[in-house]
Design an enzyme around this catalytic site. Structure first.
Site, PDB file in Angstrom:
ATOM      1  N   SER A  80       0.786  -1.223   0.000  1.00 36.77           N
ATOM      2  CA  SER A  80       0.000   0.000   0.000  1.00 36.77           C
ATOM      3  C   SER A  80       0.814   1.266   0.000  1.00 36.77           C
ATOM      4  CB  SER A  80      -1.022   0.009   1.107  1.00 36.77           C
ATOM      5  OG  SER A  80      -1.959   1.002   0.790  1.00 36.77           O
ATOM      6  N   THR A 122       1.127   2.415   5.232  1.00 33.34           N
ATOM      7  CA  THR A 122       1.568   3.811   5.133  1.00 33.34           C
ATOM      8  C   THR A 122       2.901   3.995   5.814  1.00 33.34           C
ATOM      9  OG1 THR A 122      -0.665   4.597   5.150  1.00 33.34           O
ATOM     10  CG2 THR A 122       1.016   6.171   5.845  1.00 33.34           C
ATOM     11  N   THR A 151       1.417   6.838   0.865  1.00 30.38           N
ATOM     12  CA  THR A 151       0.543   5.661   0.980  1.00 30.38           C
ATOM     13  C   THR A 151      -0.261   5.451  -0.285  1.00 30.38           C
ATOM     14  OG1 THR A 151      -1.175   4.665   2.401  1.00 30.38           O
ATOM     15  CG2 THR A 151      -1.436   6.985   1.892  1.00 30.38           C
ATOM     16  N   ARG A 204     -11.518   8.215  -2.773  1.00 27.94           N
ATOM     17  CA  ARG A 204     -11.298   8.352  -1.340  1.00 27.94           C
ATOM     18  C   ARG A 204      -9.874   8.853  -1.061  1.00 27.94           C
ATOM     19  NH1 ARG A 204      -7.495   6.198   2.606  1.00 27.94           N
ATOM     20  NH2 ARG A 204      -8.558   6.043   4.596  1.00 27.94           N
ATOM     21  N   THR A 223      -0.779   6.590  11.319  1.00 28.08           N
ATOM     22  CA  THR A 223      -1.043   5.456  10.440  1.00 28.08           C
ATOM     23  C   THR A 223      -2.269   4.718  10.969  1.00 28.08           C
ATOM     24  OG1 THR A 223      -0.104   3.466   9.418  1.00 28.08           O
ATOM     25  CG2 THR A 223       0.603   3.954  11.660  1.00 28.08           C
ATOM     26  N   GLY A 224      -2.851   3.914  10.115  1.00 32.63           N
ATOM     27  CA  GLY A 224      -4.074   3.225  10.492  1.00 32.63           C
ATOM     28  C   GLY A 224      -5.244   3.767   9.688  1.00 32.63           C
TER      29      GLY A 224
HETATM   30  C1  SD4 Z   1      -5.052   5.879   5.038  1.00 35.96           C
HETATM   31  N1  SD4 Z   1      -3.738   6.151   7.027  1.00 35.96           N
HETATM   32  O1  SD4 Z   1      -5.046   6.126   3.839  1.00 35.96           O
HETATM   33  C2  SD4 Z   1      -3.752   5.549   5.714  1.00 35.96           C
HETATM   34  C3  SD4 Z   1      -3.583   4.079   5.726  1.00 35.96           C
HETATM   35  C4  SD4 Z   1      -2.504   3.586   6.619  1.00 35.96           C
HETATM   36  O2  SD4 Z   1      -1.121   1.974   7.322  1.00 35.96           O
HETATM   37  O3  SD4 Z   1      -1.983   4.241   7.457  1.00 35.96           O
HETATM   38  N2  SD4 Z   1      -2.092   2.383   6.539  1.00 35.96           N
HETATM   39  O4  SD4 Z   1      -6.075   5.846   5.710  1.00 35.96           O
END
Ligand code: SD4
Length: 300
Positions: free
Chosen positions: A45, A154, A172, A182, A205-206
């Protein structure tokens, strides 16, 4: 000091550290670090090899900034392997802070970046498999579980010089199989990333929606400005999300990583499993597991 998110941050930090040793600036360093996972096809990703949106398009988000309010970002950028470098051009060559979609694509071409097909056979196969059920359920900590169907990796990377100056980058492809169009927290200043002279920097992140709702990185930096340690500031932001969102985030991962101007590092996550890499001024790197609201860090 260089810090970055997840286990794969160690390789990014090494590239960033090498860039500084070669005479590069902090911005050069965080860009070089971010480019490592962007180029890695096994990282599903970030950049090349990233999982696509649900229509099958790989769309990338990235932001870079220094600590004096210079910011550049791109969002929903397709066909370029290094969105972080396009983001840097937005910062350096335009009066704007973010370009998206077709306009970002046109700008990248005009800046001389070459087009690259980002969808690898492996990512395409994962997408086709996902289409069989089309169930959108982000999996906590998939960043550290390569090959899981909802992998999302990310990288947020922060560099702090011995003089307390700071720079940061975040890149990311967002949540795997997201709705077309999105955009998550990562490319938005104050959400996925913020650095501020005299205070420190934070990255997230997340699940990006949860970070964006509270302008998470800006909140962490504000708390540090008010005197909290990086760890306490990250914990405060995570706690706020948990309180605000309750059951809606019971299975989601959200994590913050921060560094202050003295080089103190802290991190905190909603769920166990978030890891981060810290490289010190001698170039030694360690990967640590962050504490979390829902329990102890996993042993490493
Ligand atoms: C997102 N925060 O696009 C990012 C995804 C992510 O580890 O952090 N993945 O929502």
């Amino acid at each position: 000091m260089i810090v970055s998110t997840w286990d794969f941050g160690a390789a990014a930090n090494a590239a960033a550290f090498a860039r500084i040793k070669a005479g590069g600036s902090l911005l050069d360093a965080v860009e070089a670090g971010a480019m490592v996972p962007e180029a890695d096809p096994t990282n599903h990703s970030v950049g090349f090899g990233g999982y696509p949106d649900r229509e099958g398009y790989v769309t990338l988000d990235a932001i870079i900034m220094d600590d004096r309010g210079n910011v550049g970002a791109v969002a929903a950028l397709e066909d370029f392997a290094h969105p972080i470098s396009v983001a840097r051009r937005v910062m350096e060559k335009t009066p704007h802070t973010m370009l998206v979609g077709a306009g970002a694509h046109q700008f990248a071409l005009e800046q001389g970046f070459s087009r690259t097909k980002l969808l690898t056979p492996e990512a395409e196969a994962a997408w086709r498999e996902w289409l069989r059920t089309s169930q959108y359920k982000p999996v906590a900590n998939s960043e550290n579980q390569r090959g899981s169907a909802l992998d999302h990796d990310t990288i947020g990377i922060l560099a702090c010089g011995t003089d307390g100056r700071l720079a940061g980058a975040c890149t990311t492809s967002g949540m795997a199989f997201k709705l077309r169009g999105r955009i998550g927290d990562s490319p938005q200043s104050g959400c996925g990333l913020l650095v501020e002279a005299g205070v420190g920097g934070a990255t997230a992140t997340g699940v990006g929606e949860e970070v964006t709702r509270i302008a998470g990185s800006a909140r962490v930096v504000s708390s540090m400005r008010a005197g909290m340690s990086p760890m306490a500031a990250c914990r405060e932001a995570v706690t706020h999300i948990a309180r605000l969102r309750g059951d809606a985030v019971k299975d989601a991962q959200v994590a913050f990583l921060a560094i202050d101007r003295r080089g103190e590092v802290g991190a905190y996550a909603l769920q166990p499993g978030f890891t981060y890499a810290v490289t010190d001024t001698d170039g030694h790197t360690r990967v640590s597991a962050a504490e979390s609201l829902k329990g102890a860090p996993r042993a490493r």
